[in-house]
Design an enzyme around this catalytic site. Structure first.
Site, PDB file in Angstrom:
ATOM      1  N   TRP A 294     -12.775  51.965 -41.957  1.00  0.00           N
ATOM      2  CA  TRP A 294     -12.084  50.873 -42.673  1.00  0.00           C
ATOM      3  C   TRP A 294     -11.178  50.098 -41.726  1.00  0.00           C
ATOM      4  O   TRP A 294     -10.734  49.006 -42.049  1.00  0.00           O
ATOM      5  CB  TRP A 294     -11.301  51.409 -43.873  1.00  0.00           C
ATOM      6  CG  TRP A 294     -10.029  52.186 -43.583  1.00  0.00           C
ATOM      7  CD1 TRP A 294      -9.851  53.153 -42.636  1.00  0.00           C
ATOM      8  CD2 TRP A 294      -8.767  52.059 -44.267  1.00  0.00           C
ATOM      9  NE1 TRP A 294      -8.569  53.651 -42.700  1.00  0.00           N
ATOM     10  CE2 TRP A 294      -7.882  53.004 -43.680  1.00  0.00           C
ATOM     11  CE3 TRP A 294      -8.291  51.272 -45.310  1.00  0.00           C
ATOM     12  CZ2 TRP A 294      -6.556  53.164 -44.105  1.00  0.00           C
ATOM     13  CZ3 TRP A 294      -6.974  51.437 -45.737  1.00  0.00           C
ATOM     14  CH2 TRP A 294      -6.117  52.367 -45.130  1.00  0.00           C
ATOM     15  N   ASP A 295     -10.929  50.669 -40.564  1.00  0.00           N
ATOM     16  CA  ASP A 295     -10.113  49.992 -39.545  1.00  0.00           C
ATOM     17  C   ASP A 295     -10.637  48.575 -39.311  1.00  0.00           C
ATOM     18  O   ASP A 295      -9.871  47.631 -39.132  1.00  0.00           O
ATOM     19  CB  ASP A 295     -10.163  50.761 -38.216  1.00  0.00           C
ATOM     20  CG  ASP A 295      -9.673  52.195 -38.371  1.00  0.00           C
ATOM     21  OD1 ASP A 295     -10.127  52.874 -39.313  1.00  0.00           O
ATOM     22  OD2 ASP A 295      -8.866  52.634 -37.546  1.00  0.00           O
ATOM     23  N   GLU A 424      -3.906  60.919 -45.373  1.00  0.00           N
ATOM     24  CA  GLU A 424      -4.829  62.040 -45.185  1.00  0.00           C
ATOM     25  C   GLU A 424      -4.134  63.412 -45.177  1.00  0.00           C
ATOM     26  O   GLU A 424      -4.779  64.418 -44.952  1.00  0.00           O
ATOM     27  CB  GLU A 424      -5.644  61.830 -43.902  1.00  0.00           C
ATOM     28  CG  GLU A 424      -6.593  60.649 -44.018  1.00  0.00           C
ATOM     29  CD  GLU A 424      -7.266  60.284 -42.699  1.00  0.00           C
ATOM     30  OE1 GLU A 424      -8.364  59.699 -42.735  1.00  0.00           O
ATOM     31  OE2 GLU A 424      -6.697  60.563 -41.632  1.00  0.00           O
ATOM     32  N   LYS A 492       1.310  60.636 -44.612  1.00  0.00           N
ATOM     33  CA  LYS A 492       0.863  60.435 -43.236  1.00  0.00           C
ATOM     34  C   LYS A 492       1.000  58.984 -42.777  1.00  0.00           C
ATOM     35  O   LYS A 492       1.359  58.700 -41.643  1.00  0.00           O
ATOM     36  CB  LYS A 492      -0.599  60.865 -43.098  1.00  0.00           C
ATOM     37  CG  LYS A 492      -1.153  60.638 -41.692  1.00  0.00           C
ATOM     38  CD  LYS A 492      -2.650  60.898 -41.580  1.00  0.00           C
ATOM     39  CE  LYS A 492      -3.168  60.437 -40.219  1.00  0.00           C
ATOM     40  NZ  LYS A 492      -4.611  60.465 -40.114  1.00  0.00           N
ATOM     41  N   GLN A 493       0.634  58.023 -43.666  1.00  0.00           N
ATOM     42  CA  GLN A 493       0.586  56.626 -43.219  1.00  0.00           C
ATOM     43  C   GLN A 493       0.692  55.694 -44.418  1.00  0.00           C
ATOM     44  O   GLN A 493       0.732  56.133 -45.552  1.00  0.00           O
ATOM     45  CB  GLN A 493      -0.716  56.365 -42.467  1.00  0.00           C
ATOM     46  CG  GLN A 493      -1.962  56.508 -43.320  1.00  0.00           C
ATOM     47  CD  GLN A 493      -3.241  56.458 -42.498  1.00  0.00           C
ATOM     48  OE1 GLN A 493      -3.564  57.407 -41.807  1.00  0.00           O
ATOM     49  NE2 GLN A 493      -3.951  55.363 -42.571  1.00  0.00           N
TER      50      GLN A 493
END
Length: 685
Positions: A294-295, A424, A492-493
């Site tokens: 998906w980056d 994640e 995580k993000q």
């Protein structure tokens, strides 16, 4: 302070991963590295598939015999797309230039120039050191006959991604590199040029090598590259009057990201997407093996779309070509439609080496569709959907989401259970806010597009969308990350904050603020580089410019010196040349500072930037066939249409301000008004 677009150092970084990359859409390497990679050429089965290492004839370094510590400089010039190494000694200077040709994407080249600085008549000898051997762990290479002075090897990858699948062939011609070069006693200056041509057939490799030779003979090989690169850079300029470090970061991001995009004119090869570390990386064990995530669709794509819709289309065509693989993934998991792989390579089958991500991190399918939606809103290109396979993909994604959700009798809502959100650190959760919001957006877009294309709309699409649960805590007025998330749990993000941007999920300013306040302190500080850019965009939306700036500043710990190569995590671990982080950073400026939002009805703007930025100039923004330039200060916005497409004809535009004023935007004229929110739309006349 020198030119912020030129990065110079007197020594190379100790970690070779941080050397700059020279790449175009087809070929990529890191300078002085013994291998290069070719777009779409992978070797290895399933989760082991990785970019095939091709030996690189460009891995050549100059050395001067008998001179201790000569004065050396290493320079990456992002204005010419060229890396150079210069050695200055008593009486002469030697310069090596290395580049991936930007318009002839099958070519890479380097040159060496030796020039006298005094009247001496002694010969000058430069040694060339090269680790090159014509063999590879991933290709079965054979030496073929020389061609016009070039050596030739060719061979197939060893292992296909799926059993019985294709094994691409690589053909490479290169100018032999001697152990040394000598400037004769009577010569003032001399240049030597070395070409490498790589293609999928011998004939194509020869044609490109010959074309390179004729440009060399005319003395315009490097000039033709620099001209093509400058044209690309001119077409999408982002300039700001602000801190030098920010300007340098901007030039670095644009250099590395634009190096990766397909060329504007018909490339003559299929584009295979952009991996987190780009083409220069992705050998086995490095940078996620060169797989596509998906980056590409969420983090890099919006920046490319805003400037170069044709390149954006090529990225979408990669997803269309891998649709069959995505359908197999869905079928294997027992669902309808298409499930895009968490990690994609040549076929669209899941190639993630760890099963859990492919099985659970399913938001990728919605991320892919959101890129299609943004493209459609920006271009109104119906041909992609009607003739080039886009509709089949949209329909398959909608079918997947409908089959992936289950009805909850208790809540009288649809649930999507057992997923891993973008965060994640958590898996097997129910109703990830981001996953469900992106699924809803997929279904609504599929229904809207069907109406535009005069196709029947299955009732369940909008039914499922309107009744799909997106967790919301009415008491605390924020979005829990998933069912059962308790405030304060580490993340995580960037995850829930993505609901505001890029998803534009409907919510009040109060809820937007609460989401930012809730997740900012619990998000992993050394986590992936794109996280803080998204917090910055959120705070800019709320006009909290200094809070936004402090978030954006966290990105700088992911930018390495001296060549501004990004690392995934601020401790230096993870992917390098991390285009994902660069994409997030560019979005913070391109969508954050300007307030640009791509919507169905128009291109919105609502500028906000911190006090240390006096002016932002964005040129070459593409919208409905028009190219627009914007100059924004906190007092005034100036905008104008600089060019329009003839085929198909561009839509005439107007700018409408929230205060109700309306300005027609005519080609070659600019309008200005005091800074306030508004939007650009098709003019009704």
């Amino acid at each position: 302070q020198g030119d912020p677009a030129v990065f110079t150092a007197t020594a190379l970084p100790a970690d070779p991963r941080l050397l700059p990359t020279v790449t175009n859409a087809y070929l990529g390497t890191r300078v002085f590295r013994a291998i290069l990679h070719v777009s779409g050429v992978y070797s290895g089965a399933a989760g082991d598939t990785h970019r095939a290492d091709v030996p690189s004839p460009l891995a050549v370094r100059m050395a001067v015999p008998g001179v201790d510590n000569p004065a050396e400089t290493f320079t990456l010039n992002t204005r010419t797309g060229t890396f150079s190494h210069t050695i200055q000694s008593t009486g002469y200077v030697a310069t090596q230039q290395i580049y991936a040709h930007h318009s002839l994407v099958h070519l890479m080249a380097f040159s060496i120039t030796v020039r006298r600085l005094d009247r001496s008549t002694q010969p000058v000898t430069i040694q060339l050191q090269s680790p090159f051997v014509p063999q590879s762990q991933d290709l079965d290479l054979t030496l073929g006959p020389d061609f016009q002075g070039a050596h030739y090897i060719y061979g197939q990858t060893l292992v296909p991604e799926v059993e019985g699948g294709p094994r691409p062939t690589v053909h490479m011609l290169w100018t032999p590199v001697p152990p040394s070069l000598t400037l004769g006693g009577e010569e003032q200056e001399r240049s030597w040029e070395f070409l490498t041509a790589v293609a999928e057939s011998e004939e194509e490799a020869q044609r490109n090598y010959s074309e390179g030779l004729s440009l060399m003979a005319a003395g315009s090989l490097h000039r033709s590259h620099a001209r093509a690169w400058a044209t690309l850079r001119r077409g999408c300029s982002v300039e700001l009057d602000g801190p030098p470090a920010l300007q340098q970061a901007l030039h670095g991001c644009l250099y590395y990201l634009l190096s990766a995009i397909p060329p504007q004119e018909s490339p003559g090869f299929l584009f295979h997407g952009i991996s987190p570390g780009g083409l220069s990386n992705g050998t086995r064990g490095e940078d996620y093996w060169g797989h596509i995530f998906w980056d590409q669709d969420t983090w890099m794509f919006p920046n490319i779309l805003v400037f170069y819709p044709k390149a954006a289309r090529a990225i979408l065509e990669y997803r269309i070509r891998t649709l069959e693989g995505a359908k197999c993934n869905a079928q294997e998991q027992g669902y309808k439609g298409a499930k895009f792989p968490w990690e994609s390579a040549a076929t669209g089958r899941e190639v993630c080496p760890e099963e859990i991500y492919g099985a659970q991190e399913i938001h990728i399918t919605g991320d892919v569709l959101m890129a299609f939606e943004q493209y459609y809103c920006t271009t109104q290109d119906q041909k992609l959907f009607q003739e080039d396979g886009g509709w089949e993909l949209v329909e398959a994604v909608a079918q997947y989401w409908c089959s992936r959700m289950v009805w909850s009798e208790d809540e009288q809502l649809y649930h999507i259970r057992g997923v891993m959100p973008p965060d994640e650190h958590h898996c097997q959760v129910d109703n990830s806010a981001y996953t469900n919001a992106v699924a809803r957006r997929s279904l609504n877009f599929a229904a809207e597009l069907a109406r535009d294309l005069l196709l029947p709309v299955p009732e369940e699409w909008e039914g499922c969308a309107s009744k799909l649960k997106v967790p919301f805590d009415a008491e605390r007025k924020y979005h829990p990350e998933y069912d059962g998330y308790s405030p304060g749990e580490p993340v995580k993000q960037a995850d829930v904050v993505l609901l505001g941007f890029p998803l534009m999920h409907p919510m009040s300013a109060e809820v937007r603020r609460n989401d930012l306040e809730m997740y900012e302190p619990v998000t992993d500080l050394p986590g992936p580089a794109m996280t803080w850019s998204m917090f910055a965009v959120g705070w800019l939306e709320l006009k909290e410019v200094q809070r936004a700036q402090s978030q954006l500043h966290k990105c700088f710990s992911n930018i390495t010196e001296p060549f501004k190569v990004w690392v995934e995590n601020s401790d230096g671990s993870g992917a390098v040349n991390f285009l994902t982080g660069m994409g997030g950073f560019l979005q913070a400026i391109l969508f954050g500072y300007t307030g640009f939002r791509i919507t169905r009805s128009g291109l919105r703007f609502n500028p906000a930037f911190p006090h240390d930025i006096a002016m932002l100039k964005v040129s070459g923004v593409s919208y409905l066939g028009n190219k627009l330039d914007f100059t924004i200060t906190m007092e005034e916005i100036r905008m104008g249409v600089t060019e329009t497409t003839r085929d198909p004809p561009a839509s005439p535009l107007e700018a409408v301000l929230e205060s109700g004023q309306c300005f027609p935007l005519r080609e070659g004229q600019s309008v200005s008004f005091p800074t306030e929110p508004g939007w650009i739309q098709r003019s009704p006349t």
